[in-house]
Design a protein around this motif. Structure first.
Motif, short mmCIF file in Angstrom:
data_model
loop_
_atom_site.label_atom_id
_atom_site.label_comp_id
_atom_site.label_asym_id
_atom_site.label_seq_id
_atom_site.Cartn_x
_atom_site.Cartn_y
_atom_site.Cartn_z
N TYR A 14 0.88 -1.17 0.00
CA TYR A 14 0.00 0.00 0.00
C TYR A 14 0.92 1.22 0.00
O TYR A 14 1.47 1.59 1.04
N GLY A 15 1.08 1.87 -1.14
CA GLY A 15 1.99 3.00 -1.24
C GLY A 15 1.45 4.26 -0.58
O GLY A 15 2.10 4.87 0.26
N THR A 18 1.46 -3.98 4.26
CA THR A 18 1.42 -5.24 3.51
C THR A 18 0.11 -5.35 2.73
O THR A 18 -0.95 -4.99 3.25
N SER A 19 0.21 -5.82 1.51
CA SER A 19 -0.99 -6.00 0.67
C SER A 19 -1.16 -7.49 0.36
O SER A 19 -0.26 -8.29 0.63
N PRO A 20 -2.28 -7.87 -0.24
CA PRO A 20 -2.46 -9.29 -0.57
C PRO A 20 -1.47 -9.79 -1.62
O PRO A 20 -1.35 -10.99 -1.85
N LEU A 21 -0.77 -8.87 -2.28
CA LEU A 21 0.24 -9.28 -3.27
C LEU A 21 1.66 -9.09 -2.75
O LEU A 21 2.63 -9.23 -3.50
N SER A 22 1.80 -8.78 -1.45
CA SER A 22 3.15 -8.64 -0.89
C SER A 22 3.85 -10.00 -0.84
O SER A 22 3.22 -11.03 -0.58
N ALA A 23 5.15 -9.95 -1.07
CA ALA A 23 5.94 -11.19 -1.06
C ALA A 23 6.11 -11.71 0.37
O ALA A 23 6.06 -10.93 1.33
N VAL A 24 6.30 -13.02 0.48
CA VAL A 24 6.63 -13.61 1.78
C VAL A 24 7.94 -12.95 2.25
O VAL A 24 8.88 -12.78 1.47
#
Ligand SMILES: Cc1ncc(C[n+]2csc(CCOP(=O)(O)OP(=O)(O)O)c2C)c(N)n1
Ligand code: SF4
Ligand SMILES: [Mg+2]
Length: 287
Positions: A141-142, A148-154
């Motif tokens: 989320y910029g 953290t977003s649902p597409l953030s990396a592990v």
């Protein structure tokens, strides 16, 4: 000094665009994004596509949600609608349904599209609304300063995952393919020439076109979707990839280690507005 006389600041990029004759689709507002943000390439890509396709300004609408990405309508000289967080697709669907002649481009971030707005993509895809959805994926989320977003990396460390993100990211391409999108592609902001060609093709498609754009947030992600990391992971789809083969597209989308850019899948089927026309005819009415 009146507002009309106020000098307009012209940066090098804008001067370059003006010299190339492509200013027509750039607004007078210079993007407020951080220097180096991948989103600059996307503005350039959309203005290129509008020029290539000769889209009349009054015939195009850019609809956005909320996020750094969703500031986009201010930076192009097309009609724009900056809506609510996660609501870009219902509004874009309404615009297109009301006036089929319009070119409708929906834009938004990974949070906007796959968190709060995640329930809308499936419906736009299955209905085959004739719009283009440009999804700006920086994996964070910029606008709200790096959550953290649902597409953030592990493993991504953010203010909402201070002990590193333990969750597997969603696979947006597999989701959109499974939802039945009739055009699915991926591009990378660090490859602007390829990106602008993909934006042009996505807009040219009749039906719901989904372009996933990998784009670094240079301010809040120093470790994951950076230019260095993405540059190493991005590859072209295999030269023999058959874009009419859904299973082949899903196989390519499944690989999240190396990220293939290009056209994954394309099919031709009636759009939502065409379906409505048939419905009206069936009901014996006219418009
Ligand atoms: C209903 C609602 N919930 C939360 C917010 C706060 N908010 C604004 S933008 C945003 C996320 C932005 O992330 P993304 O969509 O990925 O866009 P980016 O800024 O990364 O381009 C959030 C949670 C809001 N504006 N409205
Ligand atoms: S915070 Fe990140 S996404 Fe937002 S403008 Fe800056 S670099 Fe781009
Ligand atoms: Mg984001």
């Amino acid at each position: 000094m009146s507002i009309m006389e106020r000098p307009v600041f012209v940066d090098d990029k804008l001067r370059e665009v003006r010299q190339s004759g492509r200013l027509e689709y750039r607004s007078r507002s210079l993007p407020t994004w951080c220097p180096g943000c991948g989103y600059f390439s996307i503005v350039e890509g959309v203005t290129y596509a509008c020029n290539e396709m000769g889209i009349a300004k009054e015939q195009a609408v850019v609809v956005s949600g909320i996020g750094c990405s969703s500031r986009f309508p201010f930076f192009v000289d097309l009609f724009g609608f900056h809506t609510l967080h996660g609501r870009v697709l219902p509004v874009a669907t309404g615009v297109k349904t009301a006036n089929d002649k319009l070119t409708v481009i929906a834009v938004g971030g990974d949070g906007d599209g796959f968190a709060i707005g995640g329930g809308h993509i499936s419906h736009a895809a299955k209905r085959n609304v004739d719009i283009t959805y440009l999804l700006f994926d920086n994996g964070i989320y910029g606008l709200t300063k790096g959550q953290t977003s649902p597409l953030s990396a592990v493993g991504l460390r953010t203010s909402t995952s201070p002990f590193d993100n333990p969750e597997q990211p969603l696979n947006p391409l597999m989701m959109v393919l499974a939802y039945g999108a009739s055009w699915v592609g991926q591009a990378y902001a660090g490859r602007p020439d390829h990106l602008r060609e993909m934006i042009t093709k996505a807009i040219a498609h009749r039906g719901f076109s989904y372009l996933h754009i990998l784009s670094p947030c240079v301010t809040f992600d120093k470790t994951s979707k950076t230019y260095v990391n993405l540059g190493l992971r991005v590859r072209e789809l295999p030269s023999g990839h058959d874009a009419t083969d859904l299973m082949a597209a899903l196989r390519q989308a499944r690989d999240q280690e190396s990220l293939a850019i290009g056209l994954y899948y394309q099919e031709s089927r009636p759009t939502l507005n065409a379906t409505f026309e048939q419905l009206v005819a069936k009901a014996g009415g006219g418009r």
